[in-house]
Every structure is written in C-alpha cells, then in structure tokens.
Design a protein around this motif. Structure first.
Motif, PDB file in Angstrom:
ATOM      1  N   GLY A   1      -3.007   0.427 -10.882  1.00 12.51           N
ATOM      2  CA  GLY A   1      -1.439   0.887 -10.612  1.00 12.51           C
ATOM      3  C   GLY A   1      -0.633   0.001  -9.614  1.00 12.51           C
ATOM      4  O   GLY A   1       0.406  -0.409 -10.062  1.00 12.51           O
ATOM      5  N   VAL A   2      -1.039  -1.005  -9.029  1.00  9.41           N
ATOM      6  CA  VAL A   2      -0.755  -1.750  -7.820  1.00  9.41           C
ATOM      7  C   VAL A   2      -0.771  -2.952  -8.903  1.00  9.41           C
ATOM      8  O   VAL A   2       0.216  -3.967  -8.133  1.00  9.41           O
ATOM      9  CB  VAL A   2      -0.887  -2.068  -6.305  1.00  9.41           C
ATOM     10  CG1 VAL A   2      -2.970  -2.248  -6.903  1.00  9.41           C
ATOM     11  CG2 VAL A   2      -0.821  -2.655  -5.749  1.00  9.41           C
TER      12      VAL A   2
ATOM     13  N   GLY B   1       0.702  -1.744  -0.038  1.00  6.33           N
ATOM     14  CA  GLY B   1       0.127  -0.229   0.078  1.00  6.33           C
ATOM     15  C   GLY B   1       0.596   1.051   0.072  1.00  6.33           C
ATOM     16  O   GLY B   1       2.042   0.986   0.411  1.00  6.33           O
ATOM     17  N   GLY B   2       0.337   2.340  -0.457  1.00  6.72           N
ATOM     18  CA  GLY B   2       1.291   3.543  -0.450  1.00  6.72           C
ATOM     19  C   GLY B   2       1.190   3.767  -0.011  1.00  6.72           C
ATOM     20  O   GLY B   2       0.658   4.005   1.478  1.00  6.72           O
TER      21      GLY B   2
ATOM     22  N   ALA C   1       2.137  -3.052 -10.946  1.00  3.88           N
ATOM     23  CA  ALA C   1       3.898  -2.053 -10.279  1.00  3.88           C
ATOM     24  C   ALA C   1       4.492  -4.017  -9.730  1.00  3.88           C
ATOM     25  O   ALA C   1       5.102  -4.702  -9.586  1.00  3.88           O
ATOM     26  CB  ALA C   1       3.951  -1.964  -9.348  1.00  3.88           C
ATOM     27  N   LEU C   2       3.147  -4.382  -9.261  1.00  4.07           N
ATOM     28  CA  LEU C   2       3.159  -5.982  -8.927  1.00  4.07           C
ATOM     29  C   LEU C   2       3.830  -6.739 -10.167  1.00  4.07           C
ATOM     30  O   LEU C   2       4.130  -7.535  -9.875  1.00  4.07           O
ATOM     31  CB  LEU C   2       2.114  -6.233  -7.185  1.00  4.07           C
ATOM     32  CG  LEU C   2       2.227  -5.906  -6.432  1.00  4.07           C
ATOM     33  CD1 LEU C   2       2.832  -4.421  -6.593  1.00  4.07           C
ATOM     34  CD2 LEU C   2       1.334  -6.139  -5.430  1.00  4.07           C
TER      35      LEU C   2
ATOM     36  N   MET D   1      -6.743  -1.286   0.937  1.00  5.72           N
ATOM     37  CA  MET D   1      -5.724  -2.482  -0.535  1.00  5.72           C
ATOM     38  C   MET D   1      -5.610  -3.927  -0.070  1.00  5.72           C
ATOM     39  O   MET D   1      -5.403  -4.603  -1.079  1.00  5.72           O
ATOM     40  CB  MET D   1      -4.170  -1.648   0.067  1.00  5.72           C
ATOM     41  CG  MET D   1      -3.919  -0.642   0.139  1.00  5.72           C
ATOM     42  SD  MET D   1      -4.248  -0.105  -1.546  1.00  5.72           S
ATOM     43  CE  MET D   1      -2.932  -0.782  -2.292  1.00  5.72           C
TER      44      MET D   1
ATOM     45  N   LYS E   1      -8.333  -4.314  -2.418  1.00  5.40           N
ATOM     46  CA  LYS E   1      -7.888  -4.327  -3.621  1.00  5.40           C
ATOM     47  C   LYS E   1      -7.386  -5.032  -4.161  1.00  5.40           C
ATOM     48  O   LYS E   1      -7.607  -6.041  -5.300  1.00  5.40           O
ATOM     49  CB  LYS E   1      -6.824  -3.011  -3.356  1.00  5.40           C
ATOM     50  CG  LYS E   1      -6.551  -1.839  -4.793  1.00  5.40           C
ATOM     51  CD  LYS E   1      -6.006  -1.391  -5.205  1.00  5.40           C
ATOM     52  CE  LYS E   1      -6.718   0.575  -4.786  1.00  5.40           C
ATOM     53  NZ  LYS E   1      -5.898   1.516  -5.601  1.00  5.40           N
TER      54      LYS E   1
ATOM     55  N   LYS F   1      -0.790   0.515   4.824  1.00  5.83           N
ATOM     56  CA  LYS F   1      -0.884   2.493   4.704  1.00  5.83           C
ATOM     57  C   LYS F   1       0.194   2.699   4.906  1.00  5.83           C
ATOM     58  O   LYS F   1       0.168   2.279   5.870  1.00  5.83           O
ATOM     59  CB  LYS F   1      -1.659   2.352   4.346  1.00  5.83           C
ATOM     60  CG  LYS F   1      -2.428   4.149   3.666  1.00  5.83           C
ATOM     61  CD  LYS F   1      -2.312   3.285   2.084  1.00  5.83           C
ATOM     62  CE  LYS F   1      -2.727   4.584   0.608  1.00  5.83           C
ATOM     63  NZ  LYS F   1      -3.225   4.014  -0.210  1.00  5.83           N
TER      64      LYS F   1
ATOM     65  N   THR G   1       5.787  -0.238   0.320  1.00 12.88           N
ATOM     66  CA  THR G   1       5.700   0.198   0.449  1.00 12.88           C
ATOM     67  C   THR G   1       5.265   0.996  -0.920  1.00 12.88           C
ATOM     68  O   THR G   1       5.522   0.235  -1.506  1.00 12.88           O
ATOM     69  CB  THR G   1       5.714   2.116   1.206  1.00 12.88           C
ATOM     70  OG1 THR G   1       4.691   2.679   1.310  1.00 12.88           O
ATOM     71  CG2 THR G   1       7.146   2.361   0.248  1.00 12.88           C
ATOM     72  N   GLY G   2       4.517   1.831  -1.819  1.00  8.20           N
ATOM     73  CA  GLY G   2       4.898   2.673  -2.962  1.00  8.20           C
ATOM     74  C   GLY G   2       4.531   4.065  -3.001  1.00  8.20           C
ATOM     75  O   GLY G   2       4.025   4.079  -1.745  1.00  8.20           O
ATOM     76  N   PRO G   3       4.243   4.884  -4.112  1.00  7.96           N
ATOM     77  CA  PRO G   3       3.571   5.932  -3.522  1.00  7.96           C
ATOM     78  C   PRO G   3       2.128   6.357  -3.788  1.00  7.96           C
ATOM     79  O   PRO G   3       1.160   4.980  -4.013  1.00  7.96           O
ATOM     80  CB  PRO G   3       3.456   6.405  -5.470  1.00  7.96           C
ATOM     81  CG  PRO G   3       3.964   5.147  -6.691  1.00  7.96           C
ATOM     82  CD  PRO G   3       4.382   3.858  -5.887  1.00  7.96           C
ATOM     83  N   ASP G   4       1.683   7.596  -3.703  1.00  7.00           N
ATOM     84  CA  ASP G   4       0.097   7.851  -3.126  1.00  7.00           C
ATOM     85  C   ASP G   4       0.133   9.056  -2.918  1.00  7.00           C
ATOM     86  O   ASP G   4       0.982   9.637  -3.188  1.00  7.00           O
ATOM     87  CB  ASP G   4      -0.152   6.907  -1.805  1.00  7.00           C
ATOM     88  CG  ASP G   4      -1.574   6.818  -1.756  1.00  7.00           C
ATOM     89  OD1 ASP G   4      -1.973   5.917  -2.094  1.00  7.00           O
ATOM     90  OD2 ASP G   4      -2.038   7.624  -0.736  1.00  7.00           O
TER      91      ASP G   4
ATOM     92  N   ASN H   1      -9.115   6.953  -3.739  1.00  4.18           N
ATOM     93  CA  ASN H   1      -9.642   5.204  -2.388  1.00  4.18           C
ATOM     94  C   ASN H   1     -10.730   5.985  -1.167  1.00  4.18           C
ATOM     95  O   ASN H   1     -10.862   7.039  -1.132  1.00  4.18           O
ATOM     96  CB  ASN H   1      -7.852   5.316  -0.793  1.00  4.18           C
ATOM     97  CG  ASN H   1      -7.340   4.638  -2.852  1.00  4.18           C
ATOM     98  OD1 ASN H   1      -7.532   3.752  -3.609  1.00  4.18           O
ATOM     99  ND2 ASN H   1      -6.376   4.712  -2.823  1.00  4.18           N
TER     100      ASN H   1
ATOM    101  N   CYS I   1       7.936   0.400  -7.049  1.00  3.48           N
ATOM    102  CA  CYS I   1       7.607   1.558  -8.190  1.00  3.48           C
ATOM    103  C   CYS I   1       9.111   3.190  -8.394  1.00  3.48           C
ATOM    104  O   CYS I   1       8.340   4.415  -7.386  1.00  3.48           O
ATOM    105  CB  CYS I   1       6.164   2.652  -7.939  1.00  3.48           C
ATOM    106  SG  CYS I   1       5.171   1.563  -7.977  1.00  3.48           S
TER     107      CYS I   1
ATOM    108  N   SER J   1       3.272   4.654 -11.148  1.00  2.11           N
ATOM    109  CA  SER J   1       2.321   3.435 -11.676  1.00  2.11           C
ATOM    110  C   SER J   1       0.938   4.003 -11.931  1.00  2.11           C
ATOM    111  O   SER J   1      -0.401   3.734 -11.860  1.00  2.11           O
ATOM    112  CB  SER J   1       1.857   3.181 -10.009  1.00  2.11           C
ATOM    113  OG  SER J   1       1.797   4.012  -8.660  1.00  2.11           O
TER     114      SER J   1
HETATM  115  N1  PHE Z   1      -1.400   4.140  -4.050  1.00  4.86           N
HETATM  116  C1  PHE Z   1      -1.015   2.809  -4.851  1.00  4.86           C
HETATM  117  C2  PHE Z   1      -2.679   2.106  -4.386  1.00  4.86           C
HETATM  118  O1  PHE Z   1      -3.891   3.507  -3.719  1.00  4.86           O
HETATM  119  C3  PHE Z   1      -0.534   2.219  -4.259  1.00  4.86           C
HETATM  120  C4  PHE Z   1       0.148   1.239  -4.668  1.00  4.86           C
HETATM  121  C5  PHE Z   1       0.586   1.580  -6.039  1.00  4.86           C
HETATM  122  C6  PHE Z   1       1.223   0.639  -3.649  1.00  4.86           C
HETATM  123  C7  PHE Z   1       1.763   0.595  -6.637  1.00  4.86           C
HETATM  124  C8  PHE Z   1       2.415   0.144  -4.275  1.00  4.86           C
HETATM  125  C9  PHE Z   1       2.017  -0.339  -5.408  1.00  4.86           C
HETATM  126  O2  PHE Z   1      -3.591   1.824  -4.488  1.00  4.86           O
END
Ligand code: PHE
Length: 345
Positions: A287-288, A35-36, A291-292, A59, A62, A74, A110-113, A258, A133, A144
């Motif tokens: 996005g997720v 989660g970002g 990325a994954l 998440m 998601k 998160k 983590t990742g961007p948010d 979200n 990311c 993402s």
């Molecule tokens: N901000 C992204 C989301 O809400 C979170 C995310 C993106 C986490 C990419 C990991 C990789 O889904």
C-alpha cells in the motif's frame, strides 16, 4: 529506563474533538516520515501511545526495506470505550489530526490505516498537505488496501517457493485471519489462485464471504492454530505470543497485519520451531509503496514495485539461510544498514 528512540511525539487532546491524538515521528533519516492514521478504540490512551510508538518504528523499517526514500511515523486517535464517532465528531477529530500533522512542520505525512478511509484522508487534506491516499478525484492515489493485498500475494509466492520449491499457490492450505479491507481482498486473490482457504474474522457477518469463496470458516483463535501451510495474520497486531507459538501448526507465518510479534523474542521461538516468519513490515508494504510511488514520484511502475516484494522476500529468506539467522534478524540488519548509510551520506 528505556530510551525514547523517536525523533518526535506529539500528544494532545484534540481541541475540537476532546479525543487523544498522538502523532509519533520515529525517523526522518531516509526522508519525510509516513504512516497511516489509526482510529481505534483503546481502554486507555496510553495503550494508543504504545501502539503509535511501535507502529511508527515499524513504518521506518517498512519504508527502508521497500527501498523508499521515506522514514516512519504513525497517528493514533485513541477513542475511549463507549464513544461512537458521529459524522460531526469524526470531522472534528480529523481536523485535530490535520493540525497535529501540521505541527510537525512537514516532517510527517499520514495515510489510511485501521479505522480510516480515503474519504477521511480528504477531510484531513482540507487542512494539511501532509496526507496520502485521498480519493483520485481529489488528486490522491485512493484506497491503498488492494495494493497491500497484491504485495502480500507476492510475498506469499516467495514463501511458497521456499517451502514447496514452487511459487504456485494452487492447492496450498492457507489461513487468512482477519477479513478487513486488506484481508478480504487478499482472500479473494488467493481463492482465484486456487488455494485451499481457511478464513476468519471477529465479525461473524464475514461468514458470508467464506461461503462465497468456498473457504472453511473458523473463529479467530482456532484459525491461528489451524494445520495449514501458511498462516496469514491480516488483522490487528500482537497475534504471535510466546504462548501461541508452541500451538502453531503451520510451516510459515506471513501476513500484512502490522506488529504481529507480541515481543521481538517470539521471532526466535518461531525459528526454533522451524516456522518461517517473514516480518510484517516487508509483507505489508504494498500500500505504501503504491501510494508513494504514484503520488511522490509520479512513476507509472507502481504496481511492478509492489510485485517486487516477491523478490525482496526471496532475497531475505536466502540471506537469512546463508547467514544462519532468522528472517527478522536479516531484515533488521538491512534496515539498520540502509538507515546508517543515509545518515552518513
Ligand atoms: N496503513 C498503511 C501501512 O501500514 C499506511 C499508509 C498507506 C501510509 C499509504 C501512507 C500511504 O503501511
């Protein structure tokens, strides 16, 4: 008293930054929680905690709905009002975040948010492997948000099919509320599809984008209640309140923001008004997923998996209709099923 349904919550004052850093690990039942990292202003750090708890649970749903072998978490950095992050403080807080992630012992990445970018992920990545990311030259999958926009477009095609009998978005009236990284990209994609767009943002500077796309500009409050086919929340959460539902003039709500529902009961209110609401955690998974799929599985079909959100939403809307429940209930059931199957296998 309500129960804590999270596996772990780390709350600490960042030793370098002095800012409140919160890492919420909601579930690892399906695999590592992801989660970002949200870096945002909050009046009180407890508001940031509330956000982290809800966003991390989102998440979990998601990832489960996207068929990913990951759980939900998160990070929230609750920046107090009046504090601006200069580059030094920003670096400090990102190192604090990295340390908090490390303290989960690999249970969370983590990742961007909202408020963070791939460049920030690179800084976090100096101190922990638990980050997605990063920019491509550092081995990550990069931004993402274009993929979140692509996935949202796929979801909108399914919603359009449900309402109009065809997934063709040309000429459909759509309101995009929020023109941040995902919202702007999405508005561009929709304009290219020939949709009739109404766009809005809290930043009046985004007015230029409306002009560029030939879209109608509106302020955010009016955009939410505009007469359109589909309302697309693409900014921060909580836009769908009990008060706003009677005012809505759309046939469906589906967007990548979200936590759109102020309370879960709002899904029922929407249903009673015959407004289709597709859960944000289904719509905004692109996005997720991207990325994954690229970073963990090294698979080359990441974009196809993002596009598959169209099928997921088609199925969800059919199932909801067949079972005479809201799409929200149908998605929740499916999420529960996937989580319990994982726990028992
Ligand atoms: N901000 C992204 C989301 O809400 C979170 C995310 C993106 C986490 C990419 C990991 C990789 O889904």
């Amino acid at each position: 008293m309500s129960t804590l349904d999270h596996e772990q919550v780390v709350i600490r004052t960042g030793p370098r930054s002095g800012l409140p850093v919160i890492v919420a690990v909601h579930s690892t039942a399906l695999g590592q929680a992801v989660g970002g990292c949200r870096l945002w202003h909050y009046a009180d750090w407890r508001d940031g905690l509330t956000d982290a708890l809800r966003l991390s649970a989102g998440m979990t749903a998601k990832c489960a709905m996207a068929g990913l072998a990951n759980g939900g978490g998160k990070t929230v950095v609750a920046v107090p009002a009046g504090i601006t992050l200069d580059p030094g403080l920003r670096r400090d807080v990102l190192y604090d975040v990295a340390e908090a992630i490390e303290s989960t012992g690999g249970r969370y990445a983590t990742g961007p948010d909202v408020g963070t970018t791939p460049a920030d992920m690179a800084v976090i990545g100096e101190r922990t492997a638990g980050v997605f990311c990063k920019p491509p030259h550092l081995g990550g999958s990069g931004d993402s948000s274009p993929h979140t926009a692509t996935g949202t477009l796929a979801a909108l095609r399914a919603v359009c099919r449900r309402i109009h009998g065809t997934s063709d978005l040309a000429g459909r009236r759509l309101a995009v509320v929020g023109l941040g990284r995902v919202g702007e990209r999405l508005a561009r994609l929709l304009a290219a599809e020939g949709a009739e767009l109404l766009v809005s943002d809290i930043d009046p500077g985004k007015h230029a984008l409306a002009a560029e796309l030939g879209a109608t500009w509106s302020d955010p409050e009016q955009a939410v209640t505009a007469a359109v086919d589909i309302l697309i929340p693409a900014a921060l959460g909580g836009v769908l309140t009990e008060q706003v539902v009677p005012e809505l003039r759309c046939r469906a709500v589906a967007g990548p923001a979200n936590n759109q529902l102020a309370t879960p009961a709002v899904a029922d209110l929407l249903h009673r008004r015959d407004i289709i609401w597709v859960p944000d955690y289904v719509v905004g998974a692109g996005g997720v997923i991207y990325a994954l799929t690229t970073e963990l599985h090294r698979a080359d079909d990441a974009l196809a998996r993002v596009e598959a959100i169209e099928g997921t939403v088609n199925d969800l809307l059919h199932t909801a209709e067949r079972l005479e429940v809201t799409p929200a209930q149908a998605a929740l059931e499916l999420t529960r099923l996937r989580l319990s199957t994982a726990r028992h296998s």
